[in-house]
Design a protein around this motif. Structure first.
Motif, PDB file in Angstrom:
ATOM      1  N   LEU A  91       0.692  -1.253   0.218  1.00 53.95           N
ATOM      2  CA  LEU A  91      -0.255  -0.407  -0.375  1.00 53.95           C
ATOM      3  C   LEU A  91       1.308   1.368  -0.332  1.00 53.95           C
ATOM      4  CD1 LEU A  91      -2.889   1.239   0.328  1.00 53.95           C
ATOM      5  CD2 LEU A  91      -2.085   1.141   2.833  1.00 53.95           C
ATOM      6  N   LYS A  92       1.585   1.559   0.618  1.00 53.55           N
ATOM      7  CA  LYS A  92       2.492   2.541   0.645  1.00 53.55           C
ATOM      8  C   LYS A  92       3.550   2.577  -0.253  1.00 53.55           C
ATOM      9  CE  LYS A  92       2.250   4.485   3.960  1.00 53.55           C
ATOM     10  NZ  LYS A  92       1.248   5.963   4.182  1.00 53.55           N
ATOM     11  N   ALA A  93       3.957   2.129  -1.070  1.00 54.04           N
ATOM     12  CA  ALA A  93       4.336   2.113  -2.020  1.00 54.04           C
ATOM     13  C   ALA A  93       3.815   2.176  -3.247  1.00 54.04           C
ATOM     14  CB  ALA A  93       4.924   0.300  -2.632  1.00 54.04           C
ATOM     15  N   GLY A  94       2.118   2.419  -2.772  1.00 54.29           N
ATOM     16  CA  GLY A  94       1.669   2.842  -4.020  1.00 54.29           C
ATOM     17  C   GLY A  94       0.941   1.500  -5.209  1.00 54.29           C
ATOM     18  N   TYR A  95       1.148   0.148  -4.359  1.00 56.40           N
ATOM     19  CA  TYR A  95       0.766  -0.593  -5.577  1.00 56.40           C
ATOM     20  C   TYR A  95      -0.844  -1.536  -4.669  1.00 56.40           C
ATOM     21  CZ  TYR A  95       4.734  -0.126  -8.350  1.00 56.40           C
ATOM     22  OH  TYR A  95       6.097   0.431  -8.447  1.00 56.40           O
ATOM     23  N   ALA A  96      -1.396  -1.139  -4.464  1.00 54.97           N
ATOM     24  CA  ALA A  96      -2.779  -1.499  -3.952  1.00 54.97           C
ATOM     25  C   ALA A  96      -3.479  -1.532  -4.672  1.00 54.97           C
ATOM     26  CB  ALA A  96      -2.919  -0.396  -2.957  1.00 54.97           C
ATOM     27  N   LYS A  99     -11.707  -1.106   1.281  1.00 55.29           N
ATOM     28  CA  LYS A  99     -11.453   1.164   1.383  1.00 55.29           C
ATOM     29  C   LYS A  99     -11.207   0.303   2.967  1.00 55.29           C
ATOM     30  CE  LYS A  99     -12.938   1.827  -2.338  1.00 55.29           C
ATOM     31  NZ  LYS A  99     -12.144   2.079  -3.478  1.00 55.29           N
ATOM     32  N   PRO A 100     -10.835   2.027   3.170  1.00 56.43           N
ATOM     33  CA  PRO A 100     -10.273   2.429   4.452  1.00 56.43           C
ATOM     34  C   PRO A 100     -11.635   2.536   5.527  1.00 56.43           C
ATOM     35  CG  PRO A 100      -9.614   3.305   2.928  1.00 56.43           C
ATOM     36  CD  PRO A 100     -10.083   2.977   2.545  1.00 56.43           C
ATOM     37  N   ASP A 123      -2.264   1.178   8.558  1.00 53.54           N
ATOM     38  CA  ASP A 123      -1.839   2.528   7.719  1.00 53.54           C
ATOM     39  C   ASP A 123      -2.586   3.656   8.896  1.00 53.54           C
ATOM     40  OD1 ASP A 123      -0.767   4.069   6.034  1.00 53.54           O
ATOM     41  OD2 ASP A 123      -2.661   4.560   5.067  1.00 53.54           O
ATOM     42  N   TYR A 124      -3.758   3.293   9.107  1.00 49.51           N
ATOM     43  CA  TYR A 124      -4.163   4.540  10.312  1.00 49.51           C
ATOM     44  C   TYR A 124      -3.529   4.167  11.928  1.00 49.51           C
ATOM     45  CZ  TYR A 124      -7.278   5.638  14.304  1.00 49.51           C
ATOM     46  OH  TYR A 124      -8.237   6.271  14.982  1.00 49.51           O
ATOM     47  N   CYS A 125      -2.890   3.565  12.246  1.00 51.33           N
ATOM     48  CA  CYS A 125      -1.726   2.934  13.559  1.00 51.33           C
ATOM     49  C   CYS A 125      -1.260   3.812  12.762  1.00 51.33           C
ATOM     50  CB  CYS A 125      -1.940   1.609  13.382  1.00 51.33           C
ATOM     51  SG  CYS A 125      -3.292   0.810  14.339  1.00 51.33           S
ATOM     52  N   LEU A 154      -8.416   0.170  19.647  1.00 55.78           N
ATOM     53  CA  LEU A 154      -7.647   0.868  18.419  1.00 55.78           C
ATOM     54  C   LEU A 154      -8.170   0.134  17.341  1.00 55.78           C
ATOM     55  CD1 LEU A 154      -3.921   0.407  19.177  1.00 55.78           C
ATOM     56  CD2 LEU A 154      -4.845   2.897  18.475  1.00 55.78           C
ATOM     57  N   TRP A 155      -8.971  -0.530  17.113  1.00 55.09           N
ATOM     58  CA  TRP A 155      -9.705  -0.785  15.661  1.00 55.09           C
ATOM     59  C   TRP A 155     -11.361  -0.104  15.441  1.00 55.09           C
ATOM     60  CZ3 TRP A 155     -10.040  -3.188  10.657  1.00 55.09           C
ATOM     61  CH2 TRP A 155     -10.834  -3.861  11.095  1.00 55.09           C
ATOM     62  N   GLN A 156     -11.877  -0.672  17.115  1.00 54.16           N
ATOM     63  CA  GLN A 156     -13.102   0.335  17.399  1.00 54.16           C
ATOM     64  C   GLN A 156     -13.137   1.590  17.179  1.00 54.16           C
ATOM     65  OE1 GLN A 156     -14.718  -0.661  21.201  1.00 54.16           O
ATOM     66  NE2 GLN A 156     -14.157  -2.447  21.136  1.00 54.16           N
ATOM     67  N   ASP A 157     -11.844   2.883  17.652  1.00 53.73           N
ATOM     68  CA  ASP A 157     -11.367   3.638  17.367  1.00 53.73           C
ATOM     69  C   ASP A 157     -11.173   3.874  15.814  1.00 53.73           C
ATOM     70  OD1 ASP A 157     -11.228   4.624  19.373  1.00 53.73           O
ATOM     71  OD2 ASP A 157      -9.474   4.382  19.777  1.00 53.73           O
ATOM     72  N   TYR A 158     -10.942   3.283  15.064  1.00 49.66           N
ATOM     73  CA  TYR A 158     -10.553   3.220  13.438  1.00 49.66           C
ATOM     74  C   TYR A 158     -11.710   3.021  12.606  1.00 49.66           C
ATOM     75  CZ  TYR A 158      -9.806   0.400   9.284  1.00 49.66           C
ATOM     76  OH  TYR A 158      -9.428   0.504   7.484  1.00 49.66           O
ATOM     77  N   LYS A 159     -13.014   2.589  13.258  1.00 55.15           N
ATOM     78  CA  LYS A 159     -13.941   1.815  12.056  1.00 55.15           C
ATOM     79  C   LYS A 159     -14.630   3.117  12.574  1.00 55.15           C
ATOM     80  CE  LYS A 159     -15.637  -1.942  11.260  1.00 55.15           C
ATOM     81  NZ  LYS A 159     -15.633  -2.488  10.202  1.00 55.15           N
ATOM     82  N   ALA A 160     -14.636   3.973  14.342  1.00 53.97           N
ATOM     83  CA  ALA A 160     -15.727   4.565  14.283  1.00 53.97           C
ATOM     84  C   ALA A 160     -14.703   5.853  13.044  1.00 53.97           C
ATOM     85  CB  ALA A 160     -15.713   4.878  15.531  1.00 53.97           C
ATOM     86  N   ASN A 161     -14.060   6.142  13.216  1.00 52.90           N
ATOM     87  CA  ASN A 161     -13.049   7.559  12.743  1.00 52.90           C
ATOM     88  C   ASN A 161     -13.483   7.163  10.678  1.00 52.90           C
ATOM     89  OD1 ASN A 161     -10.927   9.323  12.236  1.00 52.90           O
ATOM     90  ND2 ASN A 161     -10.349   8.117  10.094  1.00 52.90           N
ATOM     91  N   TYR A 162     -13.943   6.419  10.606  1.00 50.49           N
ATOM     92  CA  TYR A 162     -14.407   5.999   9.096  1.00 50.49           C
ATOM     93  C   TYR A 162     -15.905   5.640   8.899  1.00 50.49           C
ATOM     94  CZ  TYR A 162      -9.588   6.431   7.339  1.00 50.49           C
ATOM     95  OH  TYR A 162      -8.750   6.263   7.286  1.00 50.49           O
ATOM     96  N   ASP A 163     -16.467   6.007  10.377  1.00 49.14           N
ATOM     97  CA  ASP A 163     -18.270   5.217  10.023  1.00 49.14           C
ATOM     98  C   ASP A 163     -18.819   3.913   9.889  1.00 49.14           C
ATOM     99  OD1 ASP A 163     -20.904   6.107  11.294  1.00 49.14           O
ATOM    100  OD2 ASP A 163     -21.360   7.077   9.372  1.00 49.14           O
TER     101      ASP A 163
END
Length: 227
Positions: free
Chosen positions: A150-155, A161-162, A180-182, A217-226
């Motif tokens: 992903l970070k190299a640009g080959y996703a 989706k996030p 990537d969120y972390c 962190l997983w809960q926060d991640y999910k909430a961040n993207y609703d």
């Protein structure tokens, strides 16, 4: 698509040539098959070797912060074998040998050169990453490899989706998006996590680096993207 990281890592490659002894060698043992022929035409051994070296430099510098050879796994050579007798997966890695499926190459319907590049970034990560002495779960190990891709640009476009996914350790693109969120919370998080996994693994590593447990962190991640 051209290797977009080539220019960024050229200096590091020159450094690796003088300070390290890592060699890269790609071979095609499936030249008599449709996939093997397509590999030769669309990818080629020279390009594959370039991808292996550029992926390694990208992993050392941009993903794992291992600018000194002493910080890395003691690997002297990375080998790619294009093989006809691989089914059910695009590729797999055992130690420092990456095996790419010729049937996968032959059956891929899109830009196969770009796809192979992304697959090799993923598999080269397996060569260099730590796995907690075998104690890290497979979903995290595969997620780290896809994070590098992903970070190299080959996703690929078909990745989730996030915010999507059912578990943080679901693996591959789901875990890559979570990592990537972390990493956005603390730049260099994945490098720190990988370094900790040299000697073992526990989920507590997440709290030790980010101050929150992985489930929170997983809960926060999910909430961040609703999601």
């Amino acid at each position: 698509m051209d290797l977009r990281v080539a220019a960024a890592v050229s200096l590091l490659l020159a450094l690796a040539t003088t300070t390290g002894a890592v060699t890269f060698n790609a071979t095609n043992t499936a030249t008599g098959t449709i996939g093997g022929l397509r590999f030769d035409v669309a990818v080629g051994l020279d390009y594959a070797n370039l991808v292996l070296s550029n992926a390694s430099a990208f992993i050392w510098s941009s993903a794992f912060n291992q600018t000194r050879p002493a910080d890395r796994k003691p690997v002297d050579a990375v080998t790619l074998v294009v093989a006809a007798d691989v089914s059910g997966a695009a590729a797999f890695t055992a130690a420092d040998v990456i095996t790419l499926s010729a049937p996968y190459v032959g059956n891929y319907s899109g830009d196969v050169r770009t796809e192979v590049t992304g697959v090799l970034f993923h598999e080269t990560t397996h060569v260099w990453q730590w796995d907690g002495q075998g104690h890290a779960n497979g979903g995290l190990v595969e997620g780290v490899a896809d994070f590098v891709r992903l970070k190299a640009g080959y996703a690929p476009a078909h990745w989730v989706k996030p915010g999507q996914g059912d578990r943080w350790d679901q693996g591959y693109d789901v875990t890559a998006r979570f990592l990537d969120y972390c990493d956005s919370l603390k730049p260099g998080f994945v490098a720190l996590l990988n370094a900790k996994m040299e000697d073992g693994y526990t989920d507590d590593f997440f709290a030790g680096i980010l101050g929150k447990g992985v489930q929170q962190l997983w809960q926060d991640y999910k909430a961040n993207y609703d999601a």
